[in-house]
Design a protein around this motif. Structure first.
Motif, PDB file in Angstrom:
ATOM      1  N   ALA A  12      78.115  37.962 -27.854  1.00 33.72           N
ATOM      2  CA  ALA A  12      78.914  37.269 -28.872  1.00 33.72           C
ATOM      3  C   ALA A  12      78.283  35.951 -29.281  1.00 33.72           C
ATOM      4  O   ALA A  12      77.870  35.160 -28.442  1.00 33.72           O
ATOM      5  CB  ALA A  12      80.330  37.019 -28.338  1.00 33.72           C
ATOM      6  N   GLY A  13      78.222  35.727 -30.573  1.00 33.19           N
ATOM      7  CA  GLY A  13      77.702  34.478 -31.120  1.00 33.19           C
ATOM      8  C   GLY A  13      76.223  34.505 -31.436  1.00 33.19           C
ATOM      9  O   GLY A  13      75.745  33.743 -32.283  1.00 33.19           O
ATOM     10  N   SER A  14      75.455  35.394 -30.778  1.00 26.74           N
ATOM     11  CA  SER A  14      74.004  35.380 -30.972  1.00 26.74           C
ATOM     12  C   SER A  14      73.615  35.794 -32.392  1.00 26.74           C
ATOM     13  O   SER A  14      72.665  35.252 -32.969  1.00 26.74           O
ATOM     14  CB  SER A  14      73.311  36.268 -29.942  1.00 26.74           C
ATOM     15  N   GLY A  15      74.346  36.751 -32.966  1.00 26.57           N
ATOM     16  CA  GLY A  15      74.041  37.179 -34.324  1.00 26.57           C
ATOM     17  C   GLY A  15      74.266  36.079 -35.338  1.00 26.57           C
ATOM     18  O   GLY A  15      73.443  35.855 -36.241  1.00 26.57           O
ATOM     19  N   HIS A  16      75.393  35.368 -35.195  1.00 28.70           N
ATOM     20  CA  HIS A  16      75.664  34.259 -36.109  1.00 28.70           C
ATOM     21  C   HIS A  16      74.691  33.103 -35.871  1.00 28.70           C
ATOM     22  O   HIS A  16      74.352  32.364 -36.810  1.00 28.70           O
ATOM     23  CB  HIS A  16      77.112  33.788 -35.960  1.00 28.70           C
ATOM     24  N   SER A  64      70.465  42.453 -45.019  1.00 32.31           N
ATOM     25  CA  SER A  64      69.986  42.308 -43.649  1.00 32.31           C
ATOM     26  C   SER A  64      71.209  41.989 -42.795  1.00 32.31           C
ATOM     27  O   SER A  64      71.970  41.069 -43.110  1.00 32.31           O
ATOM     28  CB  SER A  64      68.961  41.178 -43.551  1.00 32.31           C
ATOM     29  N   LEU A  65      71.402  42.760 -41.730  1.00 32.10           N
ATOM     30  CA  LEU A  65      72.623  42.654 -40.921  1.00 32.10           C
ATOM     31  C   LEU A  65      72.279  42.232 -39.495  1.00 32.10           C
ATOM     32  O   LEU A  65      71.400  42.840 -38.864  1.00 32.10           O
ATOM     33  CB  LEU A  65      73.359  43.988 -40.910  1.00 32.10           C
ATOM     34  N   MET A  66      72.971  41.213 -38.986  1.00 26.71           N
ATOM     35  CA  MET A  66      72.704  40.658 -37.660  1.00 26.71           C
ATOM     36  C   MET A  66      73.950  40.742 -36.786  1.00 26.71           C
ATOM     37  O   MET A  66      74.699  39.769 -36.653  1.00 26.71           O
ATOM     38  CB  MET A  66      72.209  39.213 -37.805  1.00 26.71           C
ATOM     39  N   PRO A  67      74.227  41.908 -36.186  1.00 26.89           N
ATOM     40  CA  PRO A  67      75.441  42.106 -35.406  1.00 26.89           C
ATOM     41  C   PRO A  67      75.314  41.629 -33.959  1.00 26.89           C
ATOM     42  O   PRO A  67      74.227  41.698 -33.368  1.00 26.89           O
ATOM     43  CB  PRO A  67      75.619  43.629 -35.447  1.00 26.89           C
ATOM     44  N   SER A  68      76.414  41.169 -33.399  1.00 26.16           N
ATOM     45  CA  SER A  68      76.404  40.758 -31.990  1.00 26.16           C
ATOM     46  C   SER A  68      77.807  40.859 -31.407  1.00 26.16           C
ATOM     47  O   SER A  68      78.802  40.769 -32.130  1.00 26.16           O
ATOM     48  CB  SER A  68      75.881  39.322 -31.849  1.00 26.16           C
ATOM     49  N   VAL A 104      87.406  44.598 -34.922  1.00 25.63           N
ATOM     50  CA  VAL A 104      87.493  43.680 -36.059  1.00 25.63           C
ATOM     51  C   VAL A 104      86.156  42.954 -36.172  1.00 25.63           C
ATOM     52  O   VAL A 104      85.726  42.292 -35.218  1.00 25.63           O
ATOM     53  CB  VAL A 104      88.645  42.667 -35.883  1.00 25.63           C
ATOM     54  N   ILE A 105      85.508  43.081 -37.322  1.00 29.46           N
ATOM     55  CA  ILE A 105      84.155  42.546 -37.503  1.00 29.46           C
ATOM     56  C   ILE A 105      84.169  41.387 -38.496  1.00 29.46           C
ATOM     57  O   ILE A 105      84.505  41.564 -39.671  1.00 29.46           O
ATOM     58  CB  ILE A 105      83.203  43.638 -38.024  1.00 29.46           C
ATOM     59  N   ASP A 106      83.784  40.210 -38.029  1.00 30.94           N
ATOM     60  CA  ASP A 106      83.689  39.039 -38.900  1.00 30.94           C
ATOM     61  C   ASP A 106      82.303  39.016 -39.532  1.00 30.94           C
ATOM     62  O   ASP A 106      81.299  38.876 -38.833  1.00 30.94           O
ATOM     63  CB  ASP A 106      83.926  37.767 -38.082  1.00 30.94           C
ATOM     64  N   THR A 107      82.235  39.154 -40.854  1.00 33.02           N
ATOM     65  CA  THR A 107      80.941  39.158 -41.550  1.00 33.02           C
ATOM     66  C   THR A 107      80.689  37.865 -42.327  1.00 33.02           C
ATOM     67  O   THR A 107      79.735  37.783 -43.103  1.00 33.02           O
ATOM     68  CB  THR A 107      80.845  40.349 -42.528  1.00 33.02           C
ATOM     69  N   GLY A 108      81.531  36.853 -42.131  1.00 33.85           N
ATOM     70  CA  GLY A 108      81.361  35.591 -42.846  1.00 33.85           C
ATOM     71  C   GLY A 108      80.349  34.690 -42.163  1.00 33.85           C
ATOM     72  O   GLY A 108      79.768  35.027 -41.132  1.00 33.85           O
ATOM     73  N   ASN A 109      80.140  33.514 -42.723  1.00 34.20           N
ATOM     74  CA  ASN A 109      79.204  32.538 -42.168  1.00 34.20           C
ATOM     75  C   ASN A 109      79.896  31.652 -41.135  1.00 34.20           C
ATOM     76  O   ASN A 109      79.952  30.427 -41.269  1.00 34.20           O
ATOM     77  CB  ASN A 109      78.594  31.669 -43.278  1.00 34.20           C
ATOM     78  N   SER A 110      80.423  32.259 -40.092  1.00 39.22           N
ATOM     79  CA  SER A 110      81.126  31.505 -39.063  1.00 39.22           C
ATOM     80  C   SER A 110      80.148  30.757 -38.161  1.00 39.22           C
ATOM     81  O   SER A 110      79.020  31.211 -37.930  1.00 39.22           O
ATOM     82  CB  SER A 110      81.982  32.441 -38.195  1.00 39.22           C
ATOM     83  N   LEU A 111      80.597  29.611 -37.639  1.00 41.21           N
ATOM     84  CA  LEU A 111      79.812  28.883 -36.650  1.00 41.21           C
ATOM     85  C   LEU A 111      79.769  29.721 -35.379  1.00 41.21           C
ATOM     86  O   LEU A 111      80.791  30.243 -34.928  1.00 41.21           O
ATOM     87  CB  LEU A 111      80.446  27.523 -36.382  1.00 41.21           C
ATOM     88  N   TRP A 112      78.606  29.866 -34.786  1.00 36.38           N
ATOM     89  CA  TRP A 112      78.417  30.805 -33.678  1.00 36.38           C
ATOM     90  C   TRP A 112      79.314  30.504 -32.490  1.00 36.38           C
ATOM     91  O   TRP A 112      79.780  31.423 -31.805  1.00 36.38           O
ATOM     92  CB  TRP A 112      76.947  30.837 -33.268  1.00 36.38           C
TER      93      TRP A 112
END
Length: 511
Positions: A208-212, A154-158, A113-121
């Protein structure tokens, strides 16, 4: 791409502006999409647009590339295992709501499950742990807005490397592309004909969290970059008396040089646009109250929490907040005096050139603040961030894409251990050569009473790092005087603490 006609490659949940366009982008790259939204009309709209584009641009393809789903159970049944589900829903409670619904629908532990929103890291870090027994929670920050989502963001996955290995081919396909030699975007805005050549603007960021977090800093830089351009606009209109259209022409010229960027390009376009209702410049008919969604604020707060100076980013957040105080500004504009002269008496062309240099210097200073913040947070969290790669994936697809990101990439490739971007020879030399123009621009802004908080704070940041000695010695003396907070000495080993008996015999004591 899945070869089984009855199964789909990826599910997209949430078909708002971003989700819908990501789904269409994925479909253009020959992946089959199962789509769902609580609003059935959004599902129908997405499916219809895919059908119209397919019939118009891809006449040889007769099978639908996107299929709507009525619920999560149906979506799970249509996806190839291990399933991949992309969430494009508002940050916060909606993300957890979807996750719980997927658990109830029977998601498997190896599904992604991939969260692509502007979530807080920090929320992303917590979610990966919370759902560890239910599925692989992954995150991917997305930048580029509606057009970027459709034709290459531009995609920033973590997060989990296992999850990244599963989705990497899709992500590289749908990401924006750049020319490897020039660093310039390769753009094509044609449905069904995605850009396949060039380097993709995506890379695995880290745990986890580094991309956001990286995306959060991106947005903080974006806030500052936008405000810097706005300050230049105000100096040229209120200071020099140029019209909005004339400033647009100046920005067009700047965009052909070192200031080449997406934000400069669209600013020039905006300034040359006439209002359809009145014929006046549209920018002059727009109310001067700027909104914000919080990511710039998060960046400023993070810089304060970790003790990393990012004054220009913080000032950009404050500028938006101050803009909303419209009533007070109108009242105080009638009561607070300012200078009686503006900049009309100076050499206009010379000042325009000086302001161009000042804006470049301020932008570099702003990026230095953002990369320093990421550097310090990476050390704090134990992340191994590759800053050359981060600069690379910002060269296209995202809002802050700019020509000099190629220079930032090269600076980190030459020295991956840079503590501050200003240490790079390229930027140290450029800012040193242009700093006098920067000072003239700030001085003229102050003398003419035109606020330039970001250009000014960027210069203060530069000067603070240029200073071998700062007045913090007096500040620490003040702290010791009223609070016995102790101080270190320049002639003693680092870490040794001393206190002066200020209220007594003024004796010095080692603590």
């Amino acid at each position: 791409m899945n070869n089984q006609s009855n199964l789909y490659d990826i599910g997209v949940i949430g078909l708002g502006v971003m989700g819908k366009n990501l789904a269409l982008n994925i479909a253009d790259n020959q992946y089959r999409v199962a789509a769902f939204d609580l609003d059935e009309l959004k599902v129908q709209d997405t499916v219809l647009q895919e059908e119209l584009e397919r019939k118009r641009y891809l006449k040889k393809i007769t099978e639908p590339r996107i299929e709507g789903c009525n619920n999560f159970s149906e979506m799970l049944s249509k996806l190839e295992k291990p399933r991949v589900l992309l969430l494009s829903v508002p940050a916060g409670a909606p993300v957890d709501g979807v996750c719980q619904s997927l658990i109830e629908a029977g998601i498997d532990s190896d599904d992604i499950v991939i969260d692509t929103g502007n979530s807080l890291w920090t929320d992303t870090v917590e979610r990966e742990q919370r759902y560890a027994n239910d599925f692989l929670f992954f995150s991917c920050a997305v930048s580029g807005g509606e057009v970027g989502a459709r034709f290459g963001p531009s995609l920033m996955p973590s997060g989990s490397l296992k999850a990244w290995n599963r989705i990497e081919p899709i992500w590289q396909a749908i990401a924006a592309k750049v020319d490897a030699k020039t660093g310039l975007p390769i753009e094509r805005f044609e449905p069904g004909n995605p850009v396949k050549e060039g380097e993709p603007c995506t890379t695995y960021i880290g745990p986890a969290g580094s991309g956001h977090y990286v995306k959060m800093v991106h947005n903080g830089i974006e806030y500052a970059d936008m405000q810097l351009i706005c300050e230049a606009y105000q100096l040229l209109t209120q200071g020099l008396g140029l019209t909005a259209s004339e400033v647009g022409e100046v920005f067009e010229r700047w965009n052909k040089g070192s200031l080449n960027s997406y934000l400069m390009e669209i600013s020039a376009d905006i300034l040359k646009q006439a209002d359809p209702l009145t014929g006046a410049p549209l920018v002059e008919m727009i109310l001067d109250k700027a909104g914000q969604k919080g990511t710039g604020l998060w960046t400023a707060v993070s810089s304060l929490q970790i003790g990393c100076p990012a004054p220009t980013i913080a000032e950009a957040v404050y500028a938006r907040a101050l803009s909303t105080q419209k009533t007070q500004r109108q009242q105080l504009s009638q009561r607070l005096l300012g200078p009686t002269k503006n900049l009309v008496s100076i050499d206009k062309q010379a000042f325009i050139e000086q302001l161009e240099s000042a804006l470049y210097c301020a932008k570099v200073s702003c990026y230095a603040q953002g990369f320093q913040l990421m550097t310090m947070q990476a050390k704090e969290q134990g992340w191994q961030l590759d800053f050359a790669e981060i600069a690379k994936i910002w060269r296209a697809g995202c809002i802050i894409r700019a020509k000099f990101l190629q220079s930032i990439t090269q600076a980190y490739q030459q020295d991956g251990e840079l503590e501050n971007l200003l240490m790079a020879d390229t930027f140290a030399k450029a800012l040193s050569e242009k700093q006098q123009d920067w000072r003239v621009a700030v001085s003229q802004a102050v003398l003419s009473g035109i606020p330039a908080p970001c250009i000014s704070s960027a210069l203060a940041y530069y000067d603070s790092y240029r200073c071998k000695t700062l007045p913090a010695s007096l500040l620490q003396g003040q702290r010791d005087y009223f609070g016995a907070h102790t101080f270190e000495r320049i002639d003693k080993p680092v870490g040794e603490k001393y206190h002066l008996n200020w209220s007594g015999d003024r004796s010095l004591n080692k603590v």
